[in-house]
Scaffold this motif. Structure first.
Motif, PDB file in Angstrom:
ATOM      1  N   LEU A 172      12.218 -10.988  22.189  1.00  0.00           N
ATOM      2  CA  LEU A 172      10.765 -10.954  22.020  1.00  0.00           C
ATOM      3  C   LEU A 172      10.091 -12.043  22.836  1.00  0.00           C
ATOM      4  O   LEU A 172       9.023 -11.811  23.426  1.00  0.00           O
ATOM      5  CB  LEU A 172      10.409 -11.098  20.539  1.00  0.00           C
ATOM      6  CG  LEU A 172       8.922 -11.043  20.185  1.00  0.00           C
ATOM      7  CD1 LEU A 172       8.333  -9.705  20.613  1.00  0.00           C
ATOM      8  CD2 LEU A 172       8.729 -11.275  18.691  1.00  0.00           C
ATOM      9  N   ASP A 173      10.695 -13.216  22.898  1.00  0.00           N
ATOM     10  CA  ASP A 173      10.123 -14.321  23.688  1.00  0.00           C
ATOM     11  C   ASP A 173      10.025 -13.937  25.164  1.00  0.00           C
ATOM     12  O   ASP A 173       8.991 -14.176  25.810  1.00  0.00           O
ATOM     13  CB  ASP A 173      10.976 -15.582  23.540  1.00  0.00           C
ATOM     14  CG  ASP A 173      10.953 -16.139  22.130  1.00  0.00           C
ATOM     15  OD1 ASP A 173       9.932 -15.952  21.450  1.00  0.00           O
ATOM     16  OD2 ASP A 173      11.959 -16.748  21.714  1.00  0.00           O
ATOM     17  N   ILE A 174      11.090 -13.354  25.702  1.00  0.00           N
ATOM     18  CA  ILE A 174      11.096 -13.013  27.124  1.00  0.00           C
ATOM     19  C   ILE A 174      10.166 -11.849  27.417  1.00  0.00           C
ATOM     20  O   ILE A 174       9.464 -11.843  28.437  1.00  0.00           O
ATOM     21  CB  ILE A 174      12.533 -12.692  27.584  1.00  0.00           C
ATOM     22  CG1 ILE A 174      13.430 -13.915  27.407  1.00  0.00           C
ATOM     23  CG2 ILE A 174      12.541 -12.240  29.041  1.00  0.00           C
ATOM     24  CD1 ILE A 174      14.841 -13.726  27.893  1.00  0.00           C
ATOM     25  N   VAL A 175      10.126 -10.863  26.533  1.00  0.00           N
ATOM     26  CA  VAL A 175       9.223  -9.726  26.728  1.00  0.00           C
ATOM     27  C   VAL A 175       7.773 -10.200  26.736  1.00  0.00           C
ATOM     28  O   VAL A 175       6.970  -9.788  27.587  1.00  0.00           O
ATOM     29  CB  VAL A 175       9.434  -8.655  25.639  1.00  0.00           C
ATOM     30  CG1 VAL A 175       8.328  -7.602  25.702  1.00  0.00           C
ATOM     31  CG2 VAL A 175      10.801  -7.994  25.811  1.00  0.00           C
ATOM     32  N   ASN A 176       7.410 -11.075  25.817  1.00  0.00           N
ATOM     33  CA  ASN A 176       6.046 -11.618  25.796  1.00  0.00           C
ATOM     34  C   ASN A 176       5.752 -12.426  27.046  1.00  0.00           C
ATOM     35  O   ASN A 176       4.632 -12.391  27.578  1.00  0.00           O
ATOM     36  CB  ASN A 176       5.850 -12.490  24.557  1.00  0.00           C
ATOM     37  CG  ASN A 176       5.770 -11.673  23.279  1.00  0.00           C
ATOM     38  OD1 ASN A 176       5.376 -10.503  23.302  1.00  0.00           O
ATOM     39  ND2 ASN A 176       6.161 -12.265  22.168  1.00  0.00           N
ATOM     40  N   TYR A 177       6.749 -13.161  27.526  1.00  0.00           N
ATOM     41  CA  TYR A 177       6.587 -13.937  28.755  1.00  0.00           C
ATOM     42  C   TYR A 177       6.307 -13.014  29.942  1.00  0.00           C
ATOM     43  O   TYR A 177       5.422 -13.286  30.769  1.00  0.00           O
ATOM     44  CB  TYR A 177       7.839 -14.775  29.011  1.00  0.00           C
ATOM     45  CG  TYR A 177       7.814 -15.560  30.296  1.00  0.00           C
ATOM     46  CD1 TYR A 177       7.127 -16.764  30.392  1.00  0.00           C
ATOM     47  CD2 TYR A 177       8.483 -15.093  31.436  1.00  0.00           C
ATOM     48  CE1 TYR A 177       7.107 -17.488  31.576  1.00  0.00           C
ATOM     49  CE2 TYR A 177       8.471 -15.803  32.619  1.00  0.00           C
ATOM     50  CZ  TYR A 177       7.777 -17.007  32.683  1.00  0.00           C
ATOM     51  OH  TYR A 177       7.743 -17.715  33.860  1.00  0.00           O
ATOM     52  N   LEU A 178       7.033 -11.915  30.017  1.00  0.00           N
ATOM     53  CA  LEU A 178       6.831 -10.966  31.110  1.00  0.00           C
ATOM     54  C   LEU A 178       5.480 -10.275  31.001  1.00  0.00           C
ATOM     55  O   LEU A 178       4.800 -10.039  32.015  1.00  0.00           O
ATOM     56  CB  LEU A 178       7.956  -9.931  31.112  1.00  0.00           C
ATOM     57  CG  LEU A 178       9.357 -10.465  31.453  1.00  0.00           C
ATOM     58  CD1 LEU A 178      10.413  -9.384  31.239  1.00  0.00           C
ATOM     59  CD2 LEU A 178       9.401 -10.966  32.892  1.00  0.00           C
ATOM     60  N   LEU A 179       5.056  -9.941  29.784  1.00  0.00           N
ATOM     61  CA  LEU A 179       3.751  -9.288  29.595  1.00  0.00           C
ATOM     62  C   LEU A 179       2.611 -10.201  30.021  1.00  0.00           C
ATOM     63  O   LEU A 179       1.587  -9.726  30.528  1.00  0.00           O
ATOM     64  CB  LEU A 179       3.575  -8.886  28.135  1.00  0.00           C
ATOM     65  CG  LEU A 179       4.411  -7.692  27.642  1.00  0.00           C
ATOM     66  CD1 LEU A 179       4.150  -7.452  26.166  1.00  0.00           C
ATOM     67  CD2 LEU A 179       4.103  -6.439  28.449  1.00  0.00           C
ATOM     68  N   ASN A 180       2.767 -11.494  29.835  1.00  0.00           N
ATOM     69  CA  ASN A 180       1.718 -12.439  30.237  1.00  0.00           C
ATOM     70  C   ASN A 180       1.545 -12.496  31.748  1.00  0.00           C
ATOM     71  O   ASN A 180       0.519 -12.979  32.245  1.00  0.00           O
ATOM     72  CB  ASN A 180       2.037 -13.834  29.703  1.00  0.00           C
ATOM     73  CG  ASN A 180       1.893 -13.929  28.199  1.00  0.00           C
ATOM     74  OD1 ASN A 180       1.115 -13.188  27.588  1.00  0.00           O
ATOM     75  ND2 ASN A 180       2.643 -14.828  27.577  1.00  0.00           N
ATOM     76  N   PHE A 181       2.534 -12.002  32.498  1.00  0.00           N
ATOM     77  CA  PHE A 181       2.450 -11.991  33.954  1.00  0.00           C
ATOM     78  C   PHE A 181       1.566 -10.848  34.464  1.00  0.00           C
ATOM     79  O   PHE A 181       1.057 -10.907  35.585  1.00  0.00           O
ATOM     80  CB  PHE A 181       3.843 -11.847  34.565  1.00  0.00           C
ATOM     81  CG  PHE A 181       4.346 -13.103  35.203  1.00  0.00           C
ATOM     82  CD1 PHE A 181       3.923 -13.473  36.474  1.00  0.00           C
ATOM     83  CD2 PHE A 181       5.227 -13.927  34.541  1.00  0.00           C
ATOM     84  CE1 PHE A 181       4.388 -14.629  37.065  1.00  0.00           C
ATOM     85  CE2 PHE A 181       5.704 -15.087  35.118  1.00  0.00           C
ATOM     86  CZ  PHE A 181       5.282 -15.443  36.387  1.00  0.00           C
ATOM     87  N   VAL A 182       1.399  -9.803  33.657  1.00  0.00           N
ATOM     88  CA  VAL A 182       0.702  -8.605  34.137  1.00  0.00           C
ATOM     89  C   VAL A 182      -0.729  -8.903  34.585  1.00  0.00           C
ATOM     90  O   VAL A 182      -1.116  -8.521  35.706  1.00  0.00           O
ATOM     91  CB  VAL A 182       0.733  -7.497  33.062  1.00  0.00           C
ATOM     92  CG1 VAL A 182      -0.026  -6.266  33.560  1.00  0.00           C
ATOM     93  CG2 VAL A 182       2.168  -7.126  32.712  1.00  0.00           C
ATOM     94  N   PRO A 183      -1.572  -9.586  33.789  1.00  0.00           N
ATOM     95  CA  PRO A 183      -2.959  -9.820  34.236  1.00  0.00           C
ATOM     96  C   PRO A 183      -3.069 -10.772  35.416  1.00  0.00           C
ATOM     97  O   PRO A 183      -4.127 -10.853  36.052  1.00  0.00           O
ATOM     98  CB  PRO A 183      -3.637 -10.415  32.993  1.00  0.00           C
ATOM     99  CG  PRO A 183      -2.717 -10.132  31.856  1.00  0.00           C
ATOM    100  CD  PRO A 183      -1.348 -10.101  32.434  1.00  0.00           C
ATOM    101  N   THR A 184      -2.004 -11.529  35.705  1.00  0.00           N
ATOM    102  CA  THR A 184      -2.050 -12.483  36.817  1.00  0.00           C
ATOM    103  C   THR A 184      -1.155 -12.061  37.974  1.00  0.00           C
ATOM    104  O   THR A 184      -0.806 -12.885  38.824  1.00  0.00           O
ATOM    105  CB  THR A 184      -1.619 -13.883  36.326  1.00  0.00           C
ATOM    106  OG1 THR A 184      -0.274 -13.811  35.826  1.00  0.00           O
ATOM    107  CG2 THR A 184      -2.538 -14.379  35.228  1.00  0.00           C
ATOM    108  N   ASP A 185      -0.782 -10.792  37.995  1.00  0.00           N
ATOM    109  CA  ASP A 185       0.122 -10.289  39.025  1.00  0.00           C
ATOM    110  C   ASP A 185      -0.477 -10.475  40.418  1.00  0.00           C
ATOM    111  O   ASP A 185      -1.654 -10.194  40.654  1.00  0.00           O
ATOM    112  CB  ASP A 185       0.415  -8.808  38.778  1.00  0.00           C
ATOM    113  CG  ASP A 185       1.633  -8.325  39.538  1.00  0.00           C
ATOM    114  OD1 ASP A 185       1.574  -8.266  40.781  1.00  0.00           O
ATOM    115  OD2 ASP A 185       2.630  -8.011  38.878  1.00  0.00           O
TER     116      ASP A 185
END
Length: 279
Positions: free
Chosen positions: A116-129
């Protein structure tokens, strides 16, 4: 401060402080670098055990920085790690052993990360891609981004059934909760080990779109790195290229990304490497 002593009517300067100061300044100007450990083994090997695959350095079993016995479930991954150690010369340069570093991170998990920690970390990258932020002031750069970045964005939206939109300003694009859920489901289908590889790729490219595209073999490693450096390469045409700096940076990114792609595929692969029998 300089102290004086009167001797036979003459002043004798005490230069002790001056000497100490000069020594301190000379030491401060010297940069001290940690030396690489020397290679202490002659050959490497891969062992198959009940728990998985291990790597040996001569008669020693490879261990992680925390002392955990190196064991992986993928034989190709173990061979890749053994190859990295085998390719070291007189010294062991850990900074160039990306696959080994990924394996050590997974086995030691120094930050105690969960899926869950890593998935949330990856999701946070989407708006700043990186590829979602495009230029609207320079026509040539805008056209370049349109031709190079947009096809990858379109592929990502089609592949994951999302609707990511690019922005032409510094304001981050809006990502719907529905799109986040679809992306999250995709990453949750992978093991914790594999997600570490995805994280390494995303950190390298600063783009979750490019990372997914290269891992799913839609673009090559070289192409993905070029796309992540698109604006920088565009500016270099006008300001010039420093070979020892820009080329080295590009090659380092390619090595890091290639390691992450191999790491993901090796962790997802259930195939074993078998020796061919010679008739």
């Amino acid at each position: 401060m300089i102290n004086c002593t009167i001797f036979n009517g003459m002043r004798i300067l005490r230069l002790t402080n001056i000497i100490k100061t000069s020594q301190t300044n000379s030491l401060a100007s010297v940069r001290l670098y940690a030396t690489h450990p020397k290679r202490f083994y002659k050959q490497t090997n891969v062992l198959c055990t009940d728990n998985g695959y291990e790597v040996t350095l001569d008669h020693r079993k490879l261990k992680t920085p925390k002392g955990t016995l190196f064991t992986v479930k993928s034989e190709p991954l173990a061979i890749a790690v053994a190859t990295e150690f085998d390719n070291q010369k007189d010294q062991i340069e850990r900074s160039r052993m990306h696959i080994s570093a990924l394996c050590f991170t997974v086995l030691d998990n120094p930050n105690n990360l969960t899926k869950l920690d890593i998935v949330n970390y990856l999701l946070n990258f989407v708006p700043t891609d990186t590829v979602l932020f495009q230029n609207e002031t320079e026509t040539a750069l805008q056209e370049l981004q349109l031709n190079e970045w947009d096809p990858v964005i379109n592929w990502f939206n089609k592949r994951f059934e999302t609707n990511l939109q690019k922005t032409m300003s510094i304001t981050p694009p809006y990502v719907t909760d529905e799109d986040k859920i679809k992306i999250a489901k995709h990453f949750q289908s992978f093991s914790l080990d594999t997600l570490h590889g995805y994280t390494f790729a995303v950190d390298t490219l600063k783009s979750i779109v490019l990372a997914c595209a290269v891992i799913e073999q839609q673009i090559s490693v070289e192409k993905a790195v070029t796309l992540s450096r698109l604006e920088e390469e565009y500016q270099l045409k006008f300001w010039g290229r420093v070979e020892w700096s820009h080329d080295l940076s590009q090659q380092d990114l390619q090595a890091r990304l290639a390691a992450s792609v191999l790491f993901v595929h090796f962790n997802c692969s259930e195939h074993l490497v078998q020796e061919k029998l010679l008739l």
